[in-house]
Design an enzyme around this catalytic site. Structure first.
Site, PDB file in Angstrom:
ATOM      1  CE  LYS A  44       5.460   3.255   0.498  1.00  0.00           C
ATOM      2  NZ  LYS A  44       6.340   2.316  -0.223  1.00  0.00           N
ATOM      3  N   PRO A  53       0.826  -1.205   0.000  1.00  0.00           N
ATOM      4  CG  PRO A  53      -0.774  -1.581   1.617  1.00  0.00           C
ATOM      5  CD  PRO A  53       0.531  -2.093   1.112  1.00  0.00           C
ATOM      6  CD  GLU A  54       2.653   3.428  -4.448  1.00  0.00           C
ATOM      7  OE1 GLU A  54       2.999   4.615  -4.527  1.00  0.00           O
ATOM      8  OE2 GLU A  54       2.794   2.616  -5.387  1.00  0.00           O
ATOM      9  NE  ARG A  79       8.925  -2.963  -5.037  1.00  0.00           N
ATOM     10  CZ  ARG A  79       8.100  -2.174  -4.343  1.00  0.00           C
ATOM     11  NH1 ARG A  79       8.528  -1.545  -3.259  1.00  0.00           N
ATOM     12  NH2 ARG A  79       6.849  -2.008  -4.741  1.00  0.00           N
TER      13      ARG A  79
END
Length: 328
Positions: A52, A2-3, A318
């Site tokens: 976050k 989740p951002e 990433r």
């Protein structure tokens, strides 16, 4: 993962439905049992997010800190009211787009926003099922925990279950301050000139690539893989340029665009990164991520601007998406 927009929406959910209420805190799976006793039976007094990470305060001065990480998720059930800060005048969740108009809610086909997003407001006694991530009406309250629930927060009318977080701990105020002090600025907490200057100052002295800096939570809070790719494309910035070599005007533009996109994400529940869409295109984009982003997850597809195929590469563990022409 989740951002930042999702975590702020979860914090708003707690503010609307748990703050001011006495909360029974338990650990159905048992891994949080000791810490649960420290806040069990106390009134929740505050709920806030920084980047976050989320922090829930109780009337004994202790805080519950949660970082969802890659696998964490909250499920809400019970008589959950709509968050008034993101509701439209007619009582529906407001879908506020970049043009500042309110449209009827548009549900994302992949469950990114509205009732299917983690922490999204629910009006009735609903629960998000673990496997399908769909809504199911509950017949008794509180419902039985589903899966490995690390923490259950229960009031007379609402319940929140947490599963799979990276971090979940009870902290005193000094410890909370120490955690927050290590985080970069968050526009939802402070979008003023001092926050911008802090971001610009850090980026402009770093030899690290701008793509890695945007994902570094000590540089700026809340940006994840989606927003990173989209912010860099919108700025037409090469992701591999060292921060100290990115023009100052571009660094400032990145910060201001993050202020803009994060606000939209908090309001709509979606990472909408395309501006100036007509109503038909906007509704299409809100319904499907394939029509919502410039470069994210579009590897091998033509750039929406120049037609060059979008590139995907690994950077810092990433996936990085970018256009080798527009961001040369």
């Amino acid at each position: 993962m989740p951002e930042g927009h999702s975590v702020h929406r979860i914090a708003r959910q707690f503010a609307a439905n748990f703050v001011g209420h006495r909360v029974a805190v338990s650990s159905p799976q048992g891994r949080f049992a000791a810490d649960a006793t420290r806040i069990d039976g106390h009134v929740m007094t505050d709920a806030k997010a920084v980047g976050k990470q989320m922090f829930l305060e109780f009337d004994n001065g202790l805080w519950l800190r949660v970082h969802l990480g890659l696998y964490g998720a909250w499920d809400f059930a019970g008589d959950i009211s709509i968050d008034p800060t993101i509701a439209s005048a007619n009582g529906r969740m407001g879908q506020t787009n970049q043009r500042g108009t309110d449209l009827d809610p548009i549900l994302d086909s992949a469950g990114e926003n509205s009732l299917h997003s983690i922490g999204a407001p629910r009006r009735t006694r609903l629960r998000m099922a673990e496997s399908e991530k769909v809504e199911a009406e509950i017949t008794s309250f509180p419902p039985e925990p589903i899966g490995q629930v690390r923490v259950r927060l229960l009031t007379d009318t609402a319940v929140a279950d947490l599963r799979g977080p990276t971090a979940c701990e009870v902290l005193d105020p000094a410890q909370v301050d120490a955690v927050i002090a290590k985080l970069g600025p968050d526009p939802q907490v402070d979008d003023g000139p001092e926050a911008e200057e802090r971001f610009v100052s850090i980026v402009r002295r770093k030899p690290t690539s701008i793509a890695l800096l945007l994902m570094d939570q000590s540089v700026v809070s809340g940006i994840g893989n989606v927003y990173r790719a989209e912010l860099l494309f919108r700025a037409r910035q090469n992701p591999h340029t060292p921060g100290k070599k990115v023009p100052e005007d571009t660094v400032r533009a990145l910060w201001r665009d993050w202020v803009h996109l994060l606000r939209i994400g908090v309001e709509t529940g979606q990472m909408m990164t395309m501006d100036d869409l007509d109503d038909e295109s906007y509704r299409k984009a809100m319904a499907s991520r394939d029509d919502r982003h410039w470069v994210y997850k579009r590897e091998g597809l033509p750039c929406r601007v120049c037609g060059t195929n979008i590139v995907m590469e690994e950077l810092g563990g990433r996936k990085l998406y970018w256009c080798p022409v527009d961001q040369a």
